[in-house]
Design a protein around this motif. Structure first.
Motif, short mmCIF file in Angstrom:
data_model
loop_
_atom_site.label_atom_id
_atom_site.label_comp_id
_atom_site.label_asym_id
_atom_site.label_seq_id
_atom_site.Cartn_x
_atom_site.Cartn_y
_atom_site.Cartn_z
N LEU A 65 -50.77 -31.18 80.57
CA LEU A 65 -51.78 -30.18 80.19
C LEU A 65 -53.05 -30.86 79.69
O LEU A 65 -54.17 -30.44 80.01
N ALA A 66 -52.88 -31.92 78.91
CA ALA A 66 -54.04 -32.63 78.36
C ALA A 66 -54.82 -33.31 79.49
O ALA A 66 -56.06 -33.33 79.47
N GLU A 67 -54.09 -33.84 80.46
CA GLU A 67 -54.76 -34.54 81.56
C GLU A 67 -55.69 -33.61 82.34
O GLU A 67 -56.75 -34.03 82.79
N GLN A 68 -55.27 -32.34 82.44
CA GLN A 68 -56.12 -31.36 83.15
C GLN A 68 -57.48 -31.19 82.47
O GLN A 68 -58.46 -30.84 83.12
N THR A 69 -57.53 -31.41 81.17
CA THR A 69 -58.79 -31.22 80.45
C THR A 69 -59.73 -32.42 80.61
O THR A 69 -60.92 -32.32 80.33
N GLY A 70 -59.17 -33.57 81.02
CA GLY A 70 -59.99 -34.77 81.17
C GLY A 70 -60.40 -35.39 79.84
O GLY A 70 -61.21 -36.32 79.81
N LEU A 71 -59.83 -34.87 78.74
CA LEU A 71 -60.21 -35.38 77.41
C LEU A 71 -59.12 -36.29 76.85
O LEU A 71 -57.97 -36.23 77.28
N ASP A 72 -59.50 -37.12 75.86
CA ASP A 72 -58.49 -37.84 75.09
C ASP A 72 -57.76 -36.82 74.23
O ASP A 72 -58.30 -35.77 73.90
N MET A 73 -56.53 -37.16 73.87
CA MET A 73 -55.69 -36.21 73.14
C MET A 73 -55.66 -36.58 71.66
O MET A 73 -55.45 -37.74 71.32
N ALA A 74 -55.88 -35.59 70.79
CA ALA A 74 -55.80 -35.82 69.35
C ALA A 74 -54.47 -35.30 68.83
O ALA A 74 -54.17 -34.11 68.96
N VAL A 75 -53.63 -36.19 68.27
CA VAL A 75 -52.28 -35.83 67.86
C VAL A 75 -52.03 -36.24 66.40
O VAL A 75 -51.72 -37.39 66.11
N PRO A 76 -52.19 -35.30 65.47
CA PRO A 76 -52.09 -35.66 64.05
C PRO A 76 -50.67 -35.94 63.53
O PRO A 76 -50.50 -36.76 62.65
N CYS A 77 -49.67 -35.24 64.07
CA CYS A 77 -48.31 -35.46 63.56
C CYS A 77 -47.81 -36.80 64.07
O CYS A 77 -47.75 -37.04 65.27
N ALA A 78 -47.42 -37.69 63.15
CA ALA A 78 -46.99 -39.03 63.56
C ALA A 78 -45.71 -38.97 64.39
O ALA A 78 -45.49 -39.81 65.26
N GLY A 79 -44.89 -37.95 64.15
CA GLY A 79 -43.68 -37.78 64.94
C GLY A 79 -44.02 -37.47 66.38
O GLY A 79 -43.55 -38.12 67.31
N CYS A 80 -44.89 -36.47 66.59
CA CYS A 80 -45.34 -36.11 67.95
C CYS A 80 -46.03 -37.31 68.59
O CYS A 80 -45.80 -37.63 69.76
N TYR A 81 -46.89 -37.95 67.83
CA TYR A 81 -47.66 -39.10 68.33
C TYR A 81 -46.71 -40.18 68.87
O TYR A 81 -46.88 -40.66 70.00
N GLY A 82 -45.68 -40.52 68.08
CA GLY A 82 -44.71 -41.52 68.50
C GLY A 82 -43.96 -41.11 69.76
O GLY A 82 -43.74 -41.91 70.67
N VAL A 83 -43.58 -39.84 69.82
CA VAL A 83 -42.82 -39.35 70.97
C VAL A 83 -43.68 -39.35 72.24
O VAL A 83 -43.23 -39.77 73.32
N LEU A 84 -44.93 -38.92 72.12
CA LEU A 84 -45.80 -38.89 73.30
C LEU A 84 -46.07 -40.30 73.81
O LEU A 84 -46.05 -40.55 75.02
N LEU A 85 -46.31 -41.25 72.90
CA LEU A 85 -46.51 -42.64 73.33
C LEU A 85 -45.24 -43.18 73.99
O LEU A 85 -45.30 -43.91 74.97
N LYS A 86 -44.08 -42.80 73.43
CA LYS A 86 -42.82 -43.27 74.00
C LYS A 86 -42.62 -42.71 75.40
O LYS A 86 -42.21 -43.44 76.31
N ALA A 87 -42.92 -41.43 75.57
CA ALA A 87 -42.77 -40.82 76.89
C ALA A 87 -43.66 -41.53 77.90
O ALA A 87 -43.26 -41.76 79.05
N GLN A 88 -44.86 -41.89 77.48
CA GLN A 88 -45.77 -42.62 78.38
C GLN A 88 -45.22 -44.01 78.72
O GLN A 88 -45.18 -44.41 79.88
N ALA A 89 -44.77 -44.73 77.68
CA ALA A 89 -44.26 -46.09 77.88
C ALA A 89 -43.04 -46.08 78.79
O ALA A 89 -42.89 -46.92 79.68
N MET A 90 -42.15 -45.08 78.59
CA MET A 90 -40.93 -45.01 79.40
C MET A 90 -41.28 -44.81 80.88
O MET A 90 -40.66 -45.40 81.76
#
Lengths: 302, 193
Positions: A65-90
């Protein structure tokens, strides 16, 4: 400056003050946070514990969904932030998993090309906006306020794109630049216990006790956090912890955005101060950062 | 001096395919690099509570002691803080191995039913599928119903503080269209709903 804003579930509930203060600070700095339409839960560690592949797909729907906007994503919750980075790395590392995720996304009419930059507001404010630029906006320096900067785990580990995974300094530098006095806090990236504080209290609350006690030993006035779960554990369980460990004195635990907002001279209610269980106003008045008049703390909206 | 005891593990307790199964999961491919230095156990803030330390879990896993590993409390005390993984000198994905073991324990049904952590994970999993988001108040409610309603009364003070500050609600947080997410989840290969 504009970002695709992913709040996550906690910022809509027990972590409301994080969202309130973040939005207030960003709006004062003319940083636009456009909330992603119909985002879903990131999955946290709990979802990954049941099924890692589906966990990666769950997180990746938000990335798509974020990619469709063409913007960088702002993720304040460190839990969400860690999970999203992990999903990308995986997905970068394991092509088979990436295929499985893209099959799932396709079933939902989505694709993800791996191009989103996931950023925490610490990185956005300190690097993208810039510490120097921030300092020029300060109206009320946090002079003399002794702050223990607590980063917790998932903001900086397993690896951080913007800071050290063991001894991070971004929050230290940012708050120092607005006048705060940063105490030496060596437990800054130790774990708060996460959901264990609720599920196995005798274990989780002991971790929180050690973190709070160390802040007290360093004579911090306040602990600054960057994660709703850290903030919840260290603040909301404080009374329970102090019943068991009687040497612990009450200490306010706030979001770093609440302190930054105070330095910009923003309204305490807009910064979510009334949502704090251990109020921060007394110490701000004592240090002369907040006016002594109007001593009645404002009531929170429900 | 009390009685001296030693638990002996037998070759027949081993499941020869188990190590390979784990090694094939994301982040677990370097399991065999482990030199048993115990940096992981040393930095882990929770290892003192675990029945096997992370170092022992690495060894038991690659030796195929599936039952010891999957029934241990270790994997459910692990808070996924990634300190062991960040500090490992051999770059073993220690935390990722813990996640893989949690997946296996739940899939094979040996995760303890009365320990709150796996119960929380399952309830969380279900709630996300239903509504697309997590409603903290509702999740806590379900957790206490399943693991011991008596504990709920210990939380009254906390509940009052959260109500007073507008941080607690039993309202269901949900997506506008949870079916959009369900299509993605159902379309992804995995353990099912």
């Amino acid at each position: 400056m504009k970002y695709a804003y992913y709040p996550g579930c906690s910022l809509k509930a027990s972590g409301k003050a994080f969202e309130e203060s973040l939005l207030a600070v960003c709006s004062a700095l003319e940083i636009e946070l456009a909330e992603l339409d119909d985002w879903n839960c990131c999955g946290a560690t709990a979802y990954m514990a049941v099924d890692e592949t589906k966990g990666a797909a769950l997180a990746s729907r938000n990335l798509a969904l974020a990619e469709q906007t063409g913007l960088d994503m702002a993720v304040p919750c460190a839990g969400c932030y860690g999970v999203l980075l992990k999903a990308q790395a995986m997905q970068r590392k394991y092509p088979r998993l990436a295929d499985q995720v893209s099959v799932g996304l396709k079933a939902g009419g989505l694709t993800y090309g791996g191009r989103v930059r996931v950023k925490h507001p610490l990185e956005i404010l300190a690097m993208d906006f810039g510490t120097k630029a921030f300092r020029s906006r300060v109206k009320v320096p946090l002079k003399g306020l002794r702050v223990a900067c607590y980063y917790g785990c998932r903001l900086v580990r397993p690896e951080s794109p913007f800071d050290d995974s063991h001894d991070p300094v971004t929050m230290d530098n940012l708050l120092k630049s607005v006048g705060a006095r940063i105490v030496d806090y060596t437990l800054k990236s130790k774990c708060c216990g996460g959901s264990l504080t609720g599920t196995i209290p005798e274990v989780g609350q002991n971790l929180c006790y050690q973190l709070l006690k160390e802040a007290q030993r360093r004579e911090a006035d306040v602990v600054a956090t960057a994660c709703p779960l850290c903030q919840f554990n260290l603040e909301c369980y404080q009374k329970d912890i102090a019943r068991k460990y009687t040497d612990l004195k009450p200490i306010p635990v706030v979001y770093f955005t609440q302190l930054l907002g105070a330095s910009l001279g923003l309204d305490p209610v807009a910064l979510g101060f009334p949502r704090l269980i251990v109020p921060i106003e007394p110490i701000l008045r004592e240090r002369g950062i907040m006016a002594k008049a109007g001593t009645e703390p404002a009531k929170a909206g429900v | 001096m009390g009685s001296i005891q030693r638990e002996i593990r037998l070759e027949s307790d081993r499941d020869p395919g188990f190590a390979d199964e784990i090694r094939s999961m994301p982040g677990c491919e370097h399991l065999d690099r482990c030199i048993q230095c115990a940096t992981c156990s040393g930095v882990c803030p929770l290892s003192v509570y675990m029945d096997h330390t992370p170092r022992r879990i690495m060894e038991l896993t690659r030796d195929g002691f599936k039952d010891d590993v999957l029934r241990s409390n270790t994997i459910w005390l692990c808070a996924s803080c990634y300190e062991c993984q960040a500090e490992c000198p051999m770059e073993v994905g220690v935390t990722d191995v813990m996640v893989a073991l949690k997946n296996k324990a739940i899939a094979s049904g040996v995760a303890p039913k009365d320990v709150p952590t796996p119960v929380l994970a399952r309830e969380f999993f279900r709630m996300v599928r239903e509504t697309g988001r997590v409603s903290e108040g509702k999740l806590v409610q379900r957790l206490y119903l399943k693991t011991g309603p008596a504990k709920f009364f210990g939380m009254i003070g906390l509940g009052r503080d959260l109500m007073r500050t507008g941080r607690f609600s039993l309202r269901s947080e949900r997506m506008k269209r949870p079916e959009d997410l369900q299509r993605v989840l159902d379309g992804t290969p995995g353990v099912g709903k």
